[in-house]
Scaffold this active site. Structure first.
Site, PDB file in Angstrom:
ATOM      1  N   CYS A  19       0.869  -1.171   0.000  1.00  0.00           N
ATOM      2  CA  CYS A  19       0.000   0.000   0.000  1.00  0.00           C
ATOM      3  C   CYS A  19       0.910   1.226   0.000  1.00  0.00           C
ATOM      4  CB  CYS A  19      -1.007  -0.006   1.154  1.00  0.00           C
ATOM      5  SG  CYS A  19      -0.330   0.128   2.805  1.00  0.00           S
ATOM      6  N   CYS A  93      -2.061   1.358  -4.218  1.00  0.00           N
ATOM      7  CA  CYS A  93      -0.774   2.019  -4.484  1.00  0.00           C
ATOM      8  C   CYS A  93      -0.675   2.508  -5.916  1.00  0.00           C
ATOM      9  CB  CYS A  93       0.405   1.126  -4.112  1.00  0.00           C
ATOM     10  SG  CYS A  93       0.682  -0.270  -5.183  1.00  0.00           S
ATOM     11  N   CYS A  97       3.339   0.342  -8.276  1.00  0.00           N
ATOM     12  CA  CYS A  97       3.688  -1.062  -8.125  1.00  0.00           C
ATOM     13  C   CYS A  97       4.207  -1.630  -9.439  1.00  0.00           C
ATOM     14  CB  CYS A  97       2.469  -1.860  -7.677  1.00  0.00           C
ATOM     15  SG  CYS A  97       1.802  -1.285  -6.119  1.00  0.00           S
TER      16      CYS A  97
END
Length: 141
Positions: A19, A93, A97
């Site tokens: 996150c 996120c 990522c």
């Protein structure tokens, strides 16, 4: 181990929870997975912009169910962590990522516990528990 279950060098499947701040959702998920998988899964968590500390309300909510995440520290998301994981679970996120072929990705839509009171964080904790329990059942039939 079933054919569809990933496996690392240790012979265990590995999961990375990501996150933004690595202070709430991903830390609670890592706590649940560590608890529910009882050492049969490698557990990692990281954030694209880690906070200075784990959210104290998340720590409190997990303590209520007997899971201690006080020693957890927010960590920066690295390419190595993604490469070393079989399953990457993102929690808001966004594009931070990295995506690698051959990895299993899931994006869990969960409320952010940042700035929330204990009642809201308890609800998030329970939703995370349900999702982690399903993940464990999938990885460790």
């Amino acid at each position: 181990m079933p054919e569809n279950a990933p496996e690392t060098i240790t012979g265990k499947p590995s999961v990375l929870f990501v996150c933004v701040h690595n202070a709430g959702r991903s830390q609670m998920a890592a706590g649940w997975l560590t608890h529910l998988a009882a050492g049969h899964v490698e557990v990692r968590s990281a954030g694209s912009a880690p906070a200075d500390q784990v959210n104290p309300v998340a720590v409190e909510a997990m303590a209520e169910v007997g899971i201690d995440i006080t020693a957890a520290q927010p960590k920066i998301l690295t390419i190595d962590a993604v490469e070393a994981s079989d399953v990457v679970i993102t929690m808001g996120c966004g594009d931070a990522c990295p995506i690698f072929p051959g990895k299993r990705y899931e994006d869990w839509k969960l409320d952010d516990p940042a700035g929330q009171g204990i009642a809201a964080v308890r609800a998030i904790r329970e939703e995370i528990k349900d999702r982690v329990a399903k993940l464990v059942a999938d990885l460790l039939p």
